[in-house]
Design an enzyme around this catalytic site. Structure first.
Site, mmCIF file in Angstrom:
data_model
loop_
_atom_site.group_PDB
_atom_site.id
_atom_site.type_symbol
_atom_site.label_atom_id
_atom_site.label_comp_id
_atom_site.label_asym_id
_atom_site.label_seq_id
_atom_site.Cartn_x
_atom_site.Cartn_y
_atom_site.Cartn_z
ATOM 1 N N CYS A 84 -0.258 -4.065 -6.190
ATOM 2 C CA CYS A 84 -1.352 -3.096 -6.278
ATOM 3 C C CYS A 84 -0.842 -1.721 -6.734
ATOM 4 O O CYS A 84 -0.483 -1.564 -7.893
ATOM 5 C CB CYS A 84 -2.114 -3.024 -4.954
ATOM 6 S SG CYS A 84 -3.696 -2.166 -5.125
ATOM 7 N N GLU B 144 0.716 -9.536 0.899
ATOM 8 C CA GLU B 144 1.234 -9.165 2.229
ATOM 9 C C GLU B 144 0.134 -9.091 3.285
ATOM 10 O O GLU B 144 0.429 -8.983 4.470
ATOM 11 C CB GLU B 144 2.016 -7.845 2.148
ATOM 12 C CG GLU B 144 1.184 -6.566 2.088
ATOM 13 C CD GLU B 144 0.624 -6.242 0.706
ATOM 14 O OE1 GLU B 144 0.708 -7.110 -0.197
ATOM 15 O OE2 GLU B 144 0.078 -5.144 0.527
ATOM 16 N N HIS C 206 -2.901 -8.137 -2.900
ATOM 17 C CA HIS C 206 -2.006 -7.924 -1.758
ATOM 18 C C HIS C 206 -1.614 -9.227 -1.076
ATOM 19 O O HIS C 206 -2.281 -9.646 -0.127
ATOM 20 C CB HIS C 206 -2.699 -7.040 -0.724
ATOM 21 C CG HIS C 206 -3.004 -5.670 -1.223
ATOM 22 N ND1 HIS C 206 -2.072 -4.670 -1.243
ATOM 23 C CD2 HIS C 206 -4.136 -5.137 -1.735
ATOM 24 C CE1 HIS C 206 -2.611 -3.572 -1.744
ATOM 25 N NE2 HIS C 206 -3.865 -3.828 -2.057
#
Lengths: 293, 194
Positions: B78, B171, B169
């Protein structure tokens, strides 16, 4: 493809971590905040200290303020709605606000009910001064929390009190046995499942920023030490003598909150910070932290 | 493999957790000296303007370019993707200018348009759950850039040699396959050096 999922709403707050969110009243201030490294701005008509000074009913800002600010910055733009005023929140969502703060800084619209925040696509941040309040707001759908502190005072003492209370309560919950958790859920007035999550993870399920009284780089760093994920600065920047300097210094002190030499450097020659208010001088009716529950 | 996560601002803890879940060692990086001991670096999601400013302030631009020169892998997610890009649409300047691509910021709109979806990624068996938050897009890439996935015909994952970038994302999910993919890149780079 799904919009407005809990992960998408909470994820936006995750991206703000380690950052500083600044109150701004117009496009010019928004540009200063962005240039100083703010991760988001809060667009409002008056910063909390002006709201205190003006008195009367404080409401959602004129949509023009939000639109002007959204036009000039590329970072997220937040805006405040009154506690329980879900029409103000719908209006802000319709205008394209990236985050809504259901805020005790404005005069509450509802003394009993907070907004049902799960019903919105736009994420919400809410204030909390203890663990019970924090988990009730999460249950209603808040994707981010902030300590209430005592806004507009430039006095960090209440933000410290709230952060210490929340982290202390989390530690206590971690140490409870499973059977004790049911009783504690009742005591705190929160859903058992959310309390179980805190018991297992040792932290709140959403990002928690410090707010309410941050006025200097050291104040910001102190709140990071106490476990804040980032910092909201309201009156502290644009009520100081040199807002650009204060804004930059607070961003750097938040990033490097354990580097005391650096904090010393960035704290030099900042000019006069915002004028503070001693909390004991506030009449009970002027205490914003007591709004909401 | 020791993977650093640039910790100036943004989703640092989530990347460290994902790297460790994928079998690596994850560390937060706040100072340029800390780059020396790493096998790879992740530039996390956050606000690219803020991260870019702090990188400049603390000497990370030259230090990370040097890190890249050594062939050590870098993964930008991002905001990290924007920071890696050679060109940013509508802007005169870019940040690290390492990956030969043009990116558009906030390409999907404001936060209310943020979304998640299942996304097929080249080199990974089943689709990954991709969380797009005020996400950027890759508008143009040099021929040396390998497109790993697209969403509605637009590029959202790409690799150029030792550089990896995603608009979304990984994560924020419990799916660690993209982090494992990056760990493999770090292993290959370390093996090539030995």
């Amino acid at each position: 493809m799904e919009t407005g999922t809990s992960r998408v709403k909470r994820g936006m707050a995750e991206m703000q971590k380690g950052g500083v969110i600044m109150d701004v009243m117009n496009a010019e201030q928004a540009k200063i905040a962005e240039a100083a490294g703010a991760t988001a701005v809060m667009a409002l008509e008056r910063v909390p200290s002006d709201i205190r000074a003006a008195g009367g009913v404080a409401r959602m800002a004129d949509p023009t303020v939000l639109e002007e600010v959204m036009k000039v910055v590329s970072i997220p733009v937040m805006a405040k709605a009154r506690i329980g005023h879900y029409v103000e929140a719908r209006v802000l969502e319709a205008l394209g606000a990236d985050y809504i703060d259901e805020s005790e800084v404005l005069t509450p619209a509802d003394e009993v009910f907070h907004i049902s925040k799960r019903d919105f696509t736009v994420p919400f941040v809410c204030g909390a001064k203890d663990l019970g309040e924090a988990l009730r707001r999460i249950q209603e759908g808040a994707a981010m929390l902030r300590t209430k502190g005592e806004p507009g005072t430039g006095n960090i003492v209440e933000a410290v009190r709230h952060m210490r209370l929340i982290t202390g309560q989390i530690r206590k919950v971690q140490n409870l046995s499973k059977d004790e958790l049911y009783h504690e859920a009742k005591n705190l007035g929160v859903p058992y499942d959310l309390l179980l999550d805190v018991h297992e993870t040792g932290k709140l399920p959403v990002v928690n920023f410090a707010a309410g009284g941050v006025a200097t780089p050291s104040d910001a760093a102190l709140m990071m030490h106490l476990g804040a994920d980032g910092v909201f600065v309201g009156s502290g920047i644009f009520k100081s003598e040199y807002p650009e300097r204060f804004a930059r210094a607070i961003v750097e002190a938040t990033t490097h909150y354990t580097d005391y030499k650096l904090i010393a450097e960035v704290s030099k020659n900042l000019g006069t910070p915002m004028k503070g208010i001693e909390i004991s001088k506030l009449a009970p009716s002027e205490r914003m932290q007591d709004r909401g529950f | 493999m020791k993977i650093g996560v640039l910790a100036l601002q943004g989703a640092v803890a989530e990347h460290i957790r994902s790297i460790e879940a994928a079998g690596g060692e994850g560390v937060a990086v706040k100072r340029v000296e800390e780059l020396d001991s790493l096998d790879g670096l992740i530039i996390p999601g956050g606000e690219s303007t803020t991260i870019g400013k702090l990188m400049r302030k603390y000497g990370f631009i030259d230090a990370i370019r040097d890190f890249s020169q050594q062939g050590k892998p870098i993964f930008g997610t991002c905001a990290g993707l924007i920071v890696l890009a050679e060109r940013i649409e509508g802007q005169e300047d870019a940040h690290l200018q390492l990956m030969d691509m043009t990116v558009a910021r906030n390409a999907f709109g404001r936060q209310r348009e943020s979304f998640e979806t299942d996304l097929p990624v080249k080199g990974i068996n089943e689709p990954v759950r991709a969380v797009f938050i005020r996400a950027p897009l890759i508008k143009e890439v040099a021929p040396s850039v390998d497109v790993l996935s697209t969403y509605n015909g637009e590029i959202v994952t790409a690799r150029q040699g030792h550089l990896l970038a995603s608009s979304y994302h990984p994560e924020l999910t419990d799916d660690y396959r993209l982090h494992a993919y990056f760990l493999d890149m770090a292993k290959e780079a370390a093996a090539a050096k030995a």
